[in-house]
Design a protein around this motif. Sequence first.
Motif: not given
Length: 257
Positions: A87-88, A98-99, A102-103, A148, A189-190, A192
Amino acid sequence: MAHTPKVVITGASSGIGRATAVTLHAAGWDVVAIARRGDELERLADELGHERIETVTLDVRDGDAVRRLRAVVGVPDALVNSAGGARGLERADAAQWDDWQWMIETNVLGLVRLTHLFLPDMVARGSGTIVNVGSVAGEFPYPGGNVYGATKAFVRQFTLNLRADLAGTGVRVTDVEPGMVGNTDFSRARFGGDEARAQAVYEGMTPLRPEDVAEVIAFVLSRPAHVVINTISLMPSDQGFGPFHVVRRSEDVRASS
Ligand SMILES: NC(=O)c1ccc[n+]([C@@H]2O[C@H](COP(=O)([O-])OP(=O)(O)OC[C@H]3O[C@@H](n4cnc5c(N)ncnc54)[C@H](OP(=O)(O)O)[C@@H]3O)[C@@H](O)[C@H]2O)c1
């Protein structure tokens, strides 16, 4: 009657997990396909003719739902932990909390949760294989990779530490570490859902296909019981390694170097 092996695959609704489900199903495995998107799992079940395929709509971050899996699935012969993603791609100081959360919750806690669920029964039975889908990002840092890459380094080190604990138990663990894989939802997904940005990642090069990774996973699972592959790293031949990044502090330094 011959034993039909059973594999639990997380992240089976797209990309590497889905391709692994198709490949192992063709190789004769019973497949338990897990992901959050039930409609995509249903499409997979349709494609596989609703034979030797069970789907479970589940979020690997949900501890109670994962615990309930044990009663549904029993003790699988293999677990493929593919659920996850990035994410991001911002520099660390600009990244969204949040990213990062999430990871860590998905790539680290989700993978550990599934492993913790099935491992005791596999060891008690004296057989089983766990394949974790790591990444070359777990070994080679890149700008914007920050959390990540760190989650994938965790996956690699967790795999190797499990190997240390499990030697002689009959339970094998492998980290499969791909480079760039196209035809997945990974970049979408990364970024958005930004389709153009996702497409640009693979522009002018040929990435791995999810099937290329699935074939490696099938190879790992088809080794005889006395063979364990600790880690296996694969990249598209168009991908390589960059030079060390050096920050030059002034034009003078730049000119004299
Ligand atoms: N594509 C690459 O370049 C690449 C390279 C190296 C490693 N990897 C790794 O390969 C793995 C698979 O990624 P992919 O490339 O196949 O991308 P993908 O197509 O986005 O697949 C990710 C899968 O994980 C599932 N998933 C995500 N969060 C979940 C959650 N909380 N609970 C359950 N399932 C969840 C997604 O399904 P739902 O959305 O339906 O839940 C989807 O099936 C990931 O761990 C990724 O980090 C990818």
